[in-house]
Structure formats: structure tokens, C-alpha cells
Motif scaffolding. Structure first.
Motif, PDB file in Angstrom:
ATOM      1  N   THR A   1      58.643  25.649   6.339  1.00  0.00           N
ATOM      2  CA  THR A   1      57.940  26.390   7.393  1.00  0.00           C
ATOM      3  C   THR A   1      58.151  25.714   8.740  1.00  0.00           C
ATOM      4  O   THR A   1      58.478  26.369   9.736  1.00  0.00           O
ATOM      5  CB  THR A   1      56.425  26.475   7.077  1.00  0.00           C
ATOM      6  OG1 THR A   1      56.253  27.088   5.799  1.00  0.00           O
ATOM      7  CG2 THR A   1      55.689  27.304   8.122  1.00  0.00           C
ATOM      8  N   HIS A   2      58.024  24.392   8.759  1.00  0.00           N
ATOM      9  CA  HIS A   2      58.211  23.602   9.976  1.00  0.00           C
ATOM     10  C   HIS A   2      59.634  23.770  10.523  1.00  0.00           C
ATOM     11  O   HIS A   2      59.829  23.978  11.721  1.00  0.00           O
ATOM     12  CB  HIS A   2      57.926  22.125   9.674  1.00  0.00           C
ATOM     13  CG  HIS A   2      58.342  21.200  10.768  1.00  0.00           C
ATOM     14  ND1 HIS A   2      57.628  21.077  11.941  1.00  0.00           N
ATOM     15  CD2 HIS A   2      59.408  20.365  10.868  1.00  0.00           C
ATOM     16  CE1 HIS A   2      58.253  20.204  12.730  1.00  0.00           C
ATOM     17  NE2 HIS A   2      59.313  19.757  12.098  1.00  0.00           N
ATOM     18  N   VAL A   3      60.615  23.703   9.641  1.00  0.00           N
ATOM     19  CA  VAL A   3      62.018  23.840  10.061  1.00  0.00           C
ATOM     20  C   VAL A   3      62.275  25.209  10.679  1.00  0.00           C
ATOM     21  O   VAL A   3      62.920  25.316  11.730  1.00  0.00           O
ATOM     22  CB  VAL A   3      62.986  23.587   8.882  1.00  0.00           C
ATOM     23  CG1 VAL A   3      64.419  23.935   9.273  1.00  0.00           C
ATOM     24  CG2 VAL A   3      62.901  22.132   8.429  1.00  0.00           C
ATOM     25  N   PHE A   4      61.774  26.268  10.047  1.00  0.00           N
ATOM     26  CA  PHE A   4      61.962  27.621  10.591  1.00  0.00           C
ATOM     27  C   PHE A   4      61.363  27.716  11.997  1.00  0.00           C
ATOM     28  O   PHE A   4      61.939  28.339  12.889  1.00  0.00           O
ATOM     29  CB  PHE A   4      61.339  28.673   9.680  1.00  0.00           C
ATOM     30  CG  PHE A   4      62.073  28.887   8.375  1.00  0.00           C
ATOM     31  CD1 PHE A   4      63.321  28.326   8.152  1.00  0.00           C
ATOM     32  CD2 PHE A   4      61.513  29.652   7.366  1.00  0.00           C
ATOM     33  CE1 PHE A   4      64.000  28.523   6.961  1.00  0.00           C
ATOM     34  CE2 PHE A   4      62.185  29.868   6.171  1.00  0.00           C
ATOM     35  CZ  PHE A   4      63.424  29.297   5.960  1.00  0.00           C
ATOM     36  N   GLN A   5      60.217  27.082  12.203  1.00  0.00           N
ATOM     37  CA  GLN A   5      59.589  27.099  13.525  1.00  0.00           C
ATOM     38  C   GLN A   5      60.467  26.356  14.538  1.00  0.00           C
ATOM     39  O   GLN A   5      60.663  26.815  15.658  1.00  0.00           O
ATOM     40  CB  GLN A   5      58.202  26.453  13.470  1.00  0.00           C
ATOM     41  CG  GLN A   5      57.151  27.311  12.794  1.00  0.00           C
ATOM     42  CD  GLN A   5      55.797  26.607  12.743  1.00  0.00           C
ATOM     43  OE1 GLN A   5      55.493  25.884  11.816  1.00  0.00           O
ATOM     44  NE2 GLN A   5      54.999  26.821  13.771  1.00  0.00           N
TER      45      GLN A   5
END
Length: 103
Positions: free
Chosen positions: A46-50
Motif C-alpha cells: 500500500t505504501h509503495v503504491f502511494q
């Protein structure tokens, strides 16, 4: 009775048909696909996609869940250069991402 010039048969064929126009605006298209892997946590993905796409948490989380539940998620549709850039970015974070031509 003479036809108005715009209706003469010799007028150039209309190229911008709705289908032709739509195809032109849709092309070229490459899909960036993220695949599920057993290593990275859901929070991390999730963090990477953000980070990579500048998405808000809700959108990033929605795609992360799709990866988790369906094994893959189509993240974006872009030009080849941009899609390739995104795939490289995702690889830097050690996510499994691939590029797929969208016909």
C-alpha cells in the motif's frame, strides 16, 4: 441541382470516425500489472503504491487488496515509456510488476 461542395463524392473521406478517434486517443497503451508475492506485507505494498503513483491511501489499499485476493492488479494504463518507468520503480521496491500491451 448541383450538390454543395461539402457533399461532393470527391471530398476526402472522413478519417475521424468515432472508433478511429477513440482508438487514437487510447493508443499506445501498456498496462502496469502488479502480481502477488509471499514476501511483501500488505502495508508495505500500500505504501509503495502511494509513493510510486501518488495515490491516496484508499486507492492504494484497494489495489493492494486486489493483488492480495486475485493475485494481480492492473495499476495504470500508460505510454510504453511511462509504463516502463513505473515497472522499474516497483522493482526498486522489490514488487513483482510487469508490462503488458493493451490492445
Amino acid at each position: 441541382s448541383a450538390m454543395p461542395p461539402s457533399l461532393t463524392p470527391s471530398a476526402p473521406a472522413e478519417v475521424t470516425t468515432p472508433e478511429g478517434l477513440e482508438r487514437a486517443t487510447r493508443e499506445p497503451g501498456y498496462l502496469v500489472i502488479c502480481w502477488n508475492d509471499p514476501i511483501n506485507s500488505m502495508l508495505f505494498v500500500t505504501h509503495v503504491f502511494q509513493q510510486v503513483f501518488g495515490w491516496d491511501r484508499a486507492k492504494a489499499r484497494r489495489h493492494m487488496l486486489e493483488v492480495h485476493e486475485k493475485g494481480r492488479s492492473v495499476l495504470v494504463r500508460e505510454s510504453f515509456e511511462k509504463a516502463e518507468f513505473y515497472v522499474h520503480q516497483l522493482h526498486k521496491y522489490s514488487l513483482q510488476a510487469t508490462l503488458e500491451r493493451d490492445e
